[in-house]
Design a protein around this motif. Structure first.
Motif, PDB file in Angstrom:
ATOM      1  N   PRO A   1     -42.059 -93.074  83.571  1.00 27.38           N
ATOM      2  CA  PRO A   1     -40.774 -92.359  83.500  1.00 27.38           C
ATOM      3  C   PRO A   1     -40.883 -90.998  82.837  1.00 27.38           C
ATOM      4  O   PRO A   1     -40.231 -90.040  83.241  1.00 27.38           O
ATOM      5  CB  PRO A   1     -39.890 -93.320  82.702  1.00 27.38           C
ATOM      6  CG  PRO A   1     -40.502 -94.667  82.911  1.00 27.38           C
ATOM      7  CD  PRO A   1     -41.974 -94.420  82.990  1.00 27.38           C
ATOM      8  N   LEU A   2     -41.699 -90.924  81.778  1.00 31.47           N
ATOM      9  CA  LEU A   2     -41.874 -89.634  81.119  1.00 31.47           C
ATOM     10  C   LEU A   2     -42.511 -88.624  82.058  1.00 31.47           C
ATOM     11  O   LEU A   2     -42.125 -87.446  82.115  1.00 31.47           O
ATOM     12  CB  LEU A   2     -42.725 -89.814  79.856  1.00 31.47           C
ATOM     13  CG  LEU A   2     -43.030 -88.526  79.073  1.00 31.47           C
ATOM     14  CD1 LEU A   2     -41.743 -87.943  78.516  1.00 31.47           C
ATOM     15  CD2 LEU A   2     -44.016 -88.821  77.943  1.00 31.47           C
ATOM     16  N   LEU A   3     -43.501 -89.110  82.821  1.00 31.98           N
ATOM     17  CA  LEU A   3     -44.177 -88.222  83.758  1.00 31.98           C
ATOM     18  C   LEU A   3     -43.210 -87.704  84.814  1.00 31.98           C
ATOM     19  O   LEU A   3     -43.184 -86.507  85.134  1.00 31.98           O
ATOM     20  CB  LEU A   3     -45.350 -88.964  84.413  1.00 31.98           C
ATOM     21  CG  LEU A   3     -46.129 -88.181  85.487  1.00 31.98           C
ATOM     22  CD1 LEU A   3     -46.824 -86.975  84.861  1.00 31.98           C
ATOM     23  CD2 LEU A   3     -47.135 -89.076  86.186  1.00 31.98           C
ATOM     24  N   LEU A   4     -42.422 -88.606  85.367  1.00 28.07           N
ATOM     25  CA  LEU A   4     -41.515 -88.213  86.442  1.00 28.07           C
ATOM     26  C   LEU A   4     -40.355 -87.360  85.939  1.00 28.07           C
ATOM     27  O   LEU A   4     -39.872 -86.468  86.643  1.00 28.07           O
ATOM     28  CB  LEU A   4     -40.974 -89.463  87.146  1.00 28.07           C
ATOM     29  CG  LEU A   4     -42.021 -90.304  87.883  1.00 28.07           C
ATOM     30  CD1 LEU A   4     -41.374 -91.543  88.490  1.00 28.07           C
ATOM     31  CD2 LEU A   4     -42.712 -89.480  88.964  1.00 28.07           C
ATOM     32  N   SER A   5     -39.901 -87.622  84.719  1.00 29.55           N
ATOM     33  CA  SER A   5     -38.702 -86.936  84.233  1.00 29.55           C
ATOM     34  C   SER A   5     -38.993 -85.618  83.538  1.00 29.55           C
ATOM     35  O   SER A   5     -38.115 -84.757  83.486  1.00 29.55           O
ATOM     36  CB  SER A   5     -37.945 -87.863  83.276  1.00 29.55           C
ATOM     37  OG  SER A   5     -38.757 -88.159  82.145  1.00 29.55           O
ATOM     38  N   TRP A   6     -40.200 -85.406  83.011  1.00 30.78           N
ATOM     39  CA  TRP A   6     -40.502 -84.175  82.286  1.00 30.78           C
ATOM     40  C   TRP A   6     -41.658 -83.382  82.899  1.00 30.78           C
ATOM     41  O   TRP A   6     -41.526 -82.188  83.155  1.00 30.78           O
ATOM     42  CB  TRP A   6     -40.842 -84.497  80.820  1.00 30.78           C
ATOM     43  CG  TRP A   6     -39.623 -84.815  80.018  1.00 30.78           C
ATOM     44  CD1 TRP A   6     -39.133 -86.049  79.721  1.00 30.78           C
ATOM     45  CD2 TRP A   6     -38.732 -83.875  79.431  1.00 30.78           C
ATOM     46  NE1 TRP A   6     -37.990 -85.954  78.987  1.00 30.78           N
ATOM     47  CE2 TRP A   6     -37.717 -84.615  78.775  1.00 30.78           C
ATOM     48  CE3 TRP A   6     -38.680 -82.485  79.369  1.00 30.78           C
ATOM     49  CZ2 TRP A   6     -36.674 -84.027  78.090  1.00 30.78           C
ATOM     50  CZ3 TRP A   6     -37.650 -81.888  78.681  1.00 30.78           C
ATOM     51  CH2 TRP A   6     -36.646 -82.644  78.058  1.00 30.78           C
ATOM     52  N   VAL A   7     -42.755 -84.040  83.140  1.00 28.71           N
ATOM     53  CA  VAL A   7     -43.937 -83.305  83.596  1.00 28.71           C
ATOM     54  C   VAL A   7     -43.739 -82.750  84.998  1.00 28.71           C
ATOM     55  O   VAL A   7     -44.060 -81.586  85.287  1.00 28.71           O
ATOM     56  CB  VAL A   7     -45.185 -84.205  83.540  1.00 28.71           C
ATOM     57  CG1 VAL A   7     -46.408 -83.446  84.031  1.00 28.71           C
ATOM     58  CG2 VAL A   7     -45.401 -84.708  82.118  1.00 28.71           C
ATOM     59  N   ALA A   8     -43.195 -83.570  85.921  1.00 25.02           N
ATOM     60  CA  ALA A   8     -43.033 -83.105  87.297  1.00 25.02           C
ATOM     61  C   ALA A   8     -42.090 -81.898  87.387  1.00 25.02           C
ATOM     62  O   ALA A   8     -42.428 -80.893  88.028  1.00 25.02           O
ATOM     63  CB  ALA A   8     -42.546 -84.260  88.178  1.00 25.02           C
ATOM     64  N   PRO A   9     -40.897 -81.932  86.753  1.00 23.90           N
ATOM     65  CA  PRO A   9     -40.059 -80.714  86.789  1.00 23.90           C
ATOM     66  C   PRO A   9     -40.722 -79.507  86.139  1.00 23.90           C
ATOM     67  O   PRO A   9     -40.562 -78.376  86.604  1.00 23.90           O
ATOM     68  CB  PRO A   9     -38.791 -81.128  86.040  1.00 23.90           C
ATOM     69  CG  PRO A   9     -38.747 -82.613  86.168  1.00 23.90           C
ATOM     70  CD  PRO A   9     -40.165 -83.065  86.155  1.00 23.90           C
ATOM     71  N   ALA A  10     -41.493 -79.765  85.059  1.00 23.16           N
ATOM     72  CA  ALA A  10     -42.174 -78.640  84.417  1.00 23.16           C
ATOM     73  C   ALA A  10     -43.193 -78.000  85.365  1.00 23.16           C
ATOM     74  O   ALA A  10     -43.330 -76.775  85.415  1.00 23.16           O
ATOM     75  CB  ALA A  10     -42.858 -79.113  83.134  1.00 23.16           C
TER      76      ALA A  10
ATOM     77  N   VAL B   1     -42.987 -77.949  88.618  1.00 26.91           N
ATOM     78  CA  VAL B   1     -42.234 -77.209  89.633  1.00 26.91           C
ATOM     79  C   VAL B   1     -41.829 -75.837  89.111  1.00 26.91           C
ATOM     80  O   VAL B   1     -41.996 -74.812  89.784  1.00 26.91           O
ATOM     81  CB  VAL B   1     -41.005 -78.024  90.077  1.00 26.91           C
ATOM     82  CG1 VAL B   1     -40.107 -77.186  90.979  1.00 26.91           C
ATOM     83  CG2 VAL B   1     -41.447 -79.283  90.810  1.00 26.91           C
ATOM     84  N   PHE B   2     -41.300 -75.810  87.896  1.00 28.34           N
ATOM     85  CA  PHE B   2     -40.883 -74.529  87.331  1.00 28.34           C
ATOM     86  C   PHE B   2     -42.081 -73.615  87.074  1.00 28.34           C
ATOM     87  O   PHE B   2     -41.986 -72.396  87.233  1.00 28.34           O
ATOM     88  CB  PHE B   2     -40.100 -74.758  86.027  1.00 28.34           C
ATOM     89  CG  PHE B   2     -38.672 -75.121  86.248  1.00 28.34           C
ATOM     90  CD1 PHE B   2     -37.739 -74.155  86.593  1.00 28.34           C
ATOM     91  CD2 PHE B   2     -38.245 -76.423  86.133  1.00 28.34           C
ATOM     92  CE1 PHE B   2     -36.414 -74.486  86.807  1.00 28.34           C
ATOM     93  CE2 PHE B   2     -36.926 -76.767  86.344  1.00 28.34           C
ATOM     94  CZ  PHE B   2     -36.004 -75.795  86.687  1.00 28.34           C
ATOM     95  N   PHE B   3     -43.208 -74.189  86.695  1.00 26.26           N
ATOM     96  CA  PHE B   3     -44.397 -73.355  86.499  1.00 26.26           C
ATOM     97  C   PHE B   3     -44.869 -72.759  87.823  1.00 26.26           C
ATOM     98  O   PHE B   3     -45.289 -71.601  87.886  1.00 26.26           O
ATOM     99  CB  PHE B   3     -45.518 -74.187  85.877  1.00 26.26           C
ATOM    100  CG  PHE B   3     -46.821 -73.430  85.736  1.00 26.26           C
ATOM    101  CD1 PHE B   3     -47.009 -72.518  84.702  1.00 26.26           C
ATOM    102  CD2 PHE B   3     -47.851 -73.607  86.650  1.00 26.26           C
ATOM    103  CE1 PHE B   3     -48.189 -71.818  84.583  1.00 26.26           C
ATOM    104  CE2 PHE B   3     -49.035 -72.899  86.539  1.00 26.26           C
ATOM    105  CZ  PHE B   3     -49.206 -72.007  85.497  1.00 26.26           C
ATOM    106  N   GLY B   4     -44.797 -73.558  88.902  1.00 26.10           N
ATOM    107  CA  GLY B   4     -45.181 -73.036  90.218  1.00 26.10           C
ATOM    108  C   GLY B   4     -44.284 -71.888  90.651  1.00 26.10           C
ATOM    109  O   GLY B   4     -44.758 -70.882  91.192  1.00 26.10           O
ATOM    110  N   ILE B   5     -42.979 -72.020  90.408  1.00 21.81           N
ATOM    111  CA  ILE B   5     -42.061 -70.924  90.748  1.00 21.81           C
ATOM    112  C   ILE B   5     -42.386 -69.685  89.923  1.00 21.81           C
ATOM    113  O   ILE B   5     -42.413 -68.558  90.437  1.00 21.81           O
ATOM    114  CB  ILE B   5     -40.610 -71.374  90.527  1.00 21.81           C
ATOM    115  CG1 ILE B   5     -40.266 -72.532  91.462  1.00 21.81           C
ATOM    116  CG2 ILE B   5     -39.646 -70.207  90.727  1.00 21.81           C
ATOM    117  CD1 ILE B   5     -38.899 -73.138  91.205  1.00 21.81           C
TER     118      ILE B   5
END
Length: 635
Positions: free
Chosen positions: A124-133, A135-139
């Motif tokens: 859950p931590l991975l999906l809720s924090w790392v994945a959005p982070a 995405v924002f880093f890629g942008i």
């Protein structure tokens, strides 16, 4: 210790990071509130007693499970139900457990499936924090790469990098053999190539290799082609870029790119750096606070000046070549010796040069034996190299459209007409009266040109509409290039321009709007004779620049500055009017004397629409051209 100052790049990154963290937190709250309902312990116990709990997981003081459809309606009040869920569907819930020994018996009585597990929080931590982070880093990375531009290494490191492209000898495919019609400029640049090939030949006597060569010429005269030829002949690295590629949205980027460019050049010395459209970079700096210069542009120019001839003169073996068609707006500090030591001016080619340029462009073209390139060179005064290349290409395309096996003279004629007069518009329908006006108008031009000793001979007359607004045209073919015009020759040209309008007056006793361009050109020519060439007996040898000029710094709305008094301006207008009226009288006398030739040529135009030189000579000789042929019989 000085306080560090963040530039715009770092400030953008910090604010982007803070905004991304805020958005991720907000996203977590939204996801959690949308998919899971938080119940109080009392509400949870009521749901258990009412049989509304479907399954339950007990873990570390928390309970998470699923409520049966319509279970909440038995437990919660209606006002809270409106904001929680859609009735009639299952609902995930979570609640806090307390020390209650009666919970387990109640769960057994309600037949609730329950269990106790120790759940991992990694996924859950991975999906809720790392994945959005991520995405924002890629942008953020894509944005910074776009800011850096496609020419650098990508990302932030490309912002201050030069976008110069390095070419070697075999990559340009152009040598001095491909340059024709500009022999003086070519010879000047061949010496630059010798500087790079054999520098010791010139240094043994104490000479220094020029630091910069500025190529100046009208558009299409071959400035970039010469630079490519130098790259192909020198056999040294050739760095090419445009002046507009230095300045970007960030302050200081242009100066950083200039420094990086010269670092690359010094590492590859001996080499050539070619800056095309130098005026985009080297525009003159503003003289004061009221000037229109841009601070970033001036910093970039200052860095270029320092790199070319500043305190550090370690860039040996690096020659800077610049090209521009606007040398008058360049900064004087850029043009001085020590920076751009040599100025190579390229004029439009003369007739011999045009012939040589045509030879270059027809190398790969299948020509018919009857093609006369000398005639085409004579009929294209003022054409630059790019214009002649376009002429050959248009002739080739016309021959291909006609399905021919080779390009003949007719294709070159059609190509020249299309370039000079515009696209032929045979579908434009004119009423008979308009066609008669156009025919007599063009016949007037042609006859006056033939009866003036110094006017260019007529090559073709046509009443086929071409281009924008041109209902007909008279094509003249000069026999040689002219660099000086006598007063008598200008007066003859003035007569030719007024020939169409006077023919309308003579034949129809009326005038049309078709002479607007002729009158404008005639007025400009007469005004130049009076104000610039000193060809007015009334005003003498004094000249006045009659071109419009802004009074103060060229600001919009500034009044025009006069170079003469009101009385002199009135005298100029009177002299211009006198020249035009005298020319009108001469033309009227000529057309009245040769009225039968005027009528014959106009009727021939109405019949054939286009009259070439051969048919025109029949008309001038009083020979009637038979209908449907180009042959003549005595009238």
């Amino acid at each position: 210790m000085p306080t560090p100052v963040l530039d715009k790049k770092q400030t953008f990154s910090i604010w982007y990071l803070l905004g991304a963290l805020f958005l991720i937190s907000l996203l977590q709250d939204v996801i959690s509130a949308r998919h899971t309902l938080t119940l109080t312990y009392s509400e949870f116990k009521q749901a258990v007693v009412a049989g509304g709990v479907q399954d339950l997981v007990l873990a570390e003081g928390m309970a998470e499970g699923t409520l049966k459809p319509d279970a909440l309606e038995k437990v919660l009040p209606p006002d809270r139900l409106e904001h929680l869920r859609t009735p009639g569907s299952e609902q995930r819930f979570v609640t806090v457990l307390v020390d209650d020994p009666t919970l387990v018996p109640q769960l057994d009585a309600a037949k609730v499936h329950y269990g106790s597990v120790r759940r991992s929080t990694f996924l859950p931590l991975l999906l809720s924090w790392v994945a959005p982070a991520l995405v924002f880093f890629g942008i953020w990375w894509l944005l910074m790469k776009r800011i850096g531009g496609p020419g650098g290494a990508g990302g932030l490191m490309s912002i201050g990098k030069s976008k110069a492209k390095v070419y070697l000898q075999q990559e340009t495919g152009v040598t001095f053999k491909d340059v024709a019609g500009i022999d003086e400029a070519r010879d000047e640049l061949m010496e630059v190539v010798e500087f790079l090939r054999t520098p010791d030949r010139y240094r043994r006597l104490g000479g220094k290799i020029p630091k910069g060569v500025l190529i100046v010429g009208a558009p299409g005269t071959g400035k970039t082609l010469l630079a490519k030829a130098v790259a192909g002949e020198a056999g040294v690295p050739f760095l090419s870029l445009s002046g507009s590629e230095f300045v970007e949205m960030f302050v200081g980027v242009g100066a950083a790119r200039v420094r990086d460019l010269f670092e690359q050049a010094a590492a590859k010395a001996p080499c050539i750096v070619f800056i095309d459209e130098l005026d985009a970079l080297g525009r003159a700096r503003s003289p004061g606070l009221m000037g229109g210069g841009h601070q970033e542009h001036e910093q970039t120019l200052n860095q270029l000046l320092v790199e070319m001839d500043g305190f550090d003169t370690s860039h040996r073996g690096v020659i800077i070549m610049g090209a521009t068609n606007r040398p008058e707006i360049l900064d004087p500090a850029l043009l001085r010796p020590g920076r751009f030591d040599r100025h190579v001016a390229i004029d439009k080619p003369d007739m011999k040069g045009r012939r040589q340029i045509l030879d270059v462009h027809v190398k790969n073209v299948k020509l018919a034996p009857a093609v006369d390139l000398d005639s085409m060179a004579a009929r294209t005064p003022g054409f630059a190299g790019a214009d002649l290349a376009n002429l050959v290409n248009e002739a080739t395309l016309h021959a291909a459209r006609q399905g021919k096996e080779a390009v003949d003279m007719q294709d070159f004629e059609q190509a020249l007409d299309r370039i000079v007069a515009g696209l032929e518009k045979r579908n434009r329908v004119m009423n008979p009266e308009e066609r008669r006006f156009v025919a007599y108008h063009e016949a007037g031009h042609a006859l006056v040109a033939e009866y003036r000793a110094s006017a260019d001979r007529v090559a073709k007359v046509s009443i086929i509409p071409r281009g924008i607004g041109a209902l007909g045209y008279t094509q003249q073919s000069p026999t040689e290039d002219r660099y000086l015009l006598r007063r008598s020759e200008l007066l003859d040209r003035l007569d030719v321009l007024l020939g169409g309008r006077v023919a309308e007056e003579l034949v129809f006793n009326d005038i049309s709007t078709g002479a607007a361009n002729d009158l404008q050109r005639a007025t400009d020519m007469a005004r130049h004779m009076v104000t610039q060439y000193g060809m007015s007996e009334a005003l003498g040898l004094a000249t006045w620049d009659a071109s419009p000029r802004a009074a103060f710094l060229g600001l919009p709305g500034a009044p025009e500055q006069r170079d003469c008094s009101e009385r002199t301006a009135e005298a100029i207008d009177a002299e211009v009017r006198r020249l035009l009226e005298e020319s009108r009288a001469r033309v009227r006398a000529t057309l009245a004397e040769h009225r039968p030739r005027l009528e014959a040529l106009a009727q021939l135009l109405l019949e054939k629409e286009t009259v070439d030189r051969g048919m025109l000579e029949f008309v001038l000789a009083g020979v009637k051209v038979e209908k449907g042929t180009a042959a003549g019989v005595e009238a």
